[in-house]
Design an enzyme around this catalytic site. Structure first.
Site, PDB file in Angstrom:
ATOM      1  CB  SER A  14      -0.932  -0.013   1.213  1.00  0.00           C
ATOM      2  OG  SER A  14      -1.813  -1.110   1.163  1.00  0.00           O
ATOM      3  CD  GLU A  34       6.509  -7.131  -3.415  1.00  0.00           C
ATOM      4  OE1 GLU A  34       6.954  -8.176  -2.867  1.00  0.00           O
ATOM      5  OE2 GLU A  34       6.254  -6.085  -2.778  1.00  0.00           O
ATOM      6  CB  CYS A  42      -3.823  -3.978   2.349  1.00  0.00           C
ATOM      7  SG  CYS A  42      -5.528  -3.404   2.391  1.00  0.00           S
ATOM      8  NE  ARG A 202       1.135 -12.376  26.483  1.00  0.00           N
ATOM      9  CZ  ARG A 202       2.096 -11.837  25.759  1.00  0.00           C
ATOM     10  NH1 ARG A 202       3.240 -12.472  25.588  1.00  0.00           N
ATOM     11  NH2 ARG A 202       1.900 -10.660  25.165  1.00  0.00           N
ATOM     12  CG  ASP A 307       2.481  -2.318   8.499  1.00  0.00           C
ATOM     13  OD1 ASP A 307       1.916  -1.212   8.540  1.00  0.00           O
ATOM     14  OD2 ASP A 307       1.857  -3.387   8.416  1.00  0.00           O
ATOM     15  NE  ARG A 323      -2.414   8.215  -2.519  1.00  0.00           N
ATOM     16  CZ  ARG A 323      -3.683   7.820  -2.459  1.00  0.00           C
ATOM     17  NH1 ARG A 323      -4.507   8.363  -1.560  1.00  0.00           N
ATOM     18  NH2 ARG A 323      -4.124   6.889  -3.282  1.00  0.00           N
ATOM     19  CG  HIS A 442     -36.203   7.972  13.696  1.00  0.00           C
ATOM     20  ND1 HIS A 442     -35.719   7.252  14.766  1.00  0.00           N
ATOM     21  CD2 HIS A 442     -37.504   7.579  13.529  1.00  0.00           C
ATOM     22  CE1 HIS A 442     -36.690   6.476  15.227  1.00  0.00           C
ATOM     23  NE2 HIS A 442     -37.774   6.657  14.487  1.00  0.00           N
TER      24      HIS A 442
END
Length: 454
Positions: A14, A34, A42, A202, A307, A323, A442
């Site tokens: 991403s 890559e 993602c 845990r 990340d 970006r 509503h």
């Protein structure tokens, strides 16, 4: 073939894709490296296929409620293999789309795994064993993270989240290890698809970092749906045979749990292995690459987003960081990413979503007497006829002195969609009075956010 570029991006996930395309739009010569499929976590093995499985698993609950609305659906049978195959086909389609987007943007896709050869050079090792040397004025590290297995005997027998998307069928029973959003989401998915789920946690609660009351509401709904959650339990070992899918999880207390699969949702770490960062002199802090507000590492010309920096590990954050880097460096539009107000969601069943401070964080910042919590808890209209299912929870955390809304949290259907809109108001500094004078729509669940009594 051009081997000299303005920008080399390591990682076509991403953040990397966003940065590469934006930089190319400003006229930069860009290569993106890559070694896996284009799209990153993602698209390939995270948000997108997971959300499709969430939708698929939700049909169990919808079909169960159908008779109360007059629909006789008869016998119901799940073909999990078809669902999994269809999800993979959609991922294939998106992978091809992203490759096309790169071509359209004029970004060169270099297939293979990249490693630094120096502060301005990258060596790419292709699948056929060949290598290609690339040079650039700037290099952006956007390689993301990978799931981590606990260090216990037999950990290699368990699945990580990536593996679930490659299954051809589902076992009758699965043990899920972990308490975070990945563990909870997959526990709900598997439960919705008819799998017996035992979740080992845990600590003493789910979803650390989210509002505690909201996480308890998710826990209650998960347990009502039949998920067995065992707190203060950790796996000590996994034994069994992969081929027949027969495993035994032994807990720290010596208890044994038989199952057909074990999902180890025990965290993710930046993927630094193999980058040869030392060749470029890039500093590492613990498990992450530290950067400043402009995504710069300690080495001039080398940047990092997403990340791999281990800040807020969410797809939209990585995209905006990528970006912002391109806007600043290539677009003469300098800007920095605001990490202080990021909405987040857990696509459990029911969903949990929130933005701003949790009740616990607000108390820590303002004191218990410095805030006021407004909440609503009720069964949504969609469940009125079945008279079953989880209740909705909505919360507003308000600063007493200013009336400013510090946080909004929701558990229930479409929580993520609703909180996304609430994030705009909170980001603009909305007060409880601003919410109160907003006319309700509503009947809806979201109207409760603007009708809570003072």
């Amino acid at each position: 073939m051009q081997d000299r570029f303005d920008l080399i991006v390591l990682g076509a996930g991403s953040g990397g894709l966003a940065a590469a395309k934006r930089a190319a739009s400003y006229g930069a010569r860009v290569a993106i490296v890559e070694g896996d499929r284009v799209g990153g976590t993602c698209v390939i093995r995270g948000c997108v296929p997971k959300k499709l499985l969430v939708y698929g698993s939700a049909y169990r609950h919808l079909l169960a409620d159908a008779p109360s609305y007059g629909w006789d659906v008869g016998d119901i049978r799940l073909d999990a293999s078809r669902l999994l195959a269809n999800v993979r086909a959609e991922v294939d389609r998106l992978n091809s789309l992203h490759i096309g987007f790169l071509e359209k943007a004029g970004v060169e896709l270099v297939r293979g795994w990249g490693r630094f050869s120096g502060p301005s050079g990258v060596v790419v090792s292709a699948a056929d064993g060949s290598e290609r040397q690339l040079e650039a004025e700037r290099i952006l590290i956007a390689v993301g993270g990978r799931p981590q297995r606990p260090e216990i005997p037999g950990a290699e027998l368990g699945w990580v989240s990536d593996d679930l998307f490659e299954l051809d069928s589902l076992p009758e029973a699965v043990v899920v290890v972990g308490a975070g959003f990945i563990a909870c989401e997959f526990a709900c998915i598997l439960n919705g698809l008819g799998v017996q789920v035992t979740q080992l946690v845990r600590g003493d609660h789910l979803l650390r970092g989210f509002d505690r009351e909201a996480s308890r509401a998710v826990q209650e709904s998960m347990e009502e749906a039949g998920i067995a959650i065992r707190f203060a339990h950790t796996p000590a070992a996994i034994t069994g045979q992969c081929a027949p899918g027969e495993f035994t999880v032994t807990t720290q207390s010596g208890e044994t749990i038989a199952c057909g699969g074990v999902l180890l949702a025990t965290g993710r770490r930046p993927m630094l292995q193999g980058l040869n960062l030392e060749a470029a002199g890039v500093a590492v802090e613990g498990i992450r690459i530290p950067v400043d507000a402009d995504q710069r590492t300690n080495v001039p010309g080398i940047y990092a987003v997403g990340d791999v920096t281990d800040r807020i590990n969410l797809t939209p954050v990585a995209v905006d960081e990528g970006r912002a880097f391109a806007d600043t460096v290539y677009g003469s539009r300098p800007r920095q990413v605001d990490h202080s107000l990021v909405a987040s969601a857990v696509f459990s069943q029911p969903e949990l979503a929130g933005v701003g401070l949790t009740e616990e964080q607000a108390i820590e910042r303002c004191g218990a007497e410095g805030i006021r919590v407004h909440r609503a808890r009720f069964r949504p209209m969609s469940q009125a006829l079945p008279a079953t299912g989880p209740r909705v929870l909505l919360k507003l955390i308000v600063e007493r002195s200013s009336g400013k809304v510090l946080g909004a949290h929701m558990v229930g259907e479409h929580a993520a969609e609703i909180i996304q809109m609430a994030a705009i108001a909170i980001g603009m500094g909305a007060t409880k009075a601003d919410f109160d004078r907003t006319m309700a729509l509503h009947p809806s669940v979201a109207e409760e956010f603007v009708t809570m009594p003072n």
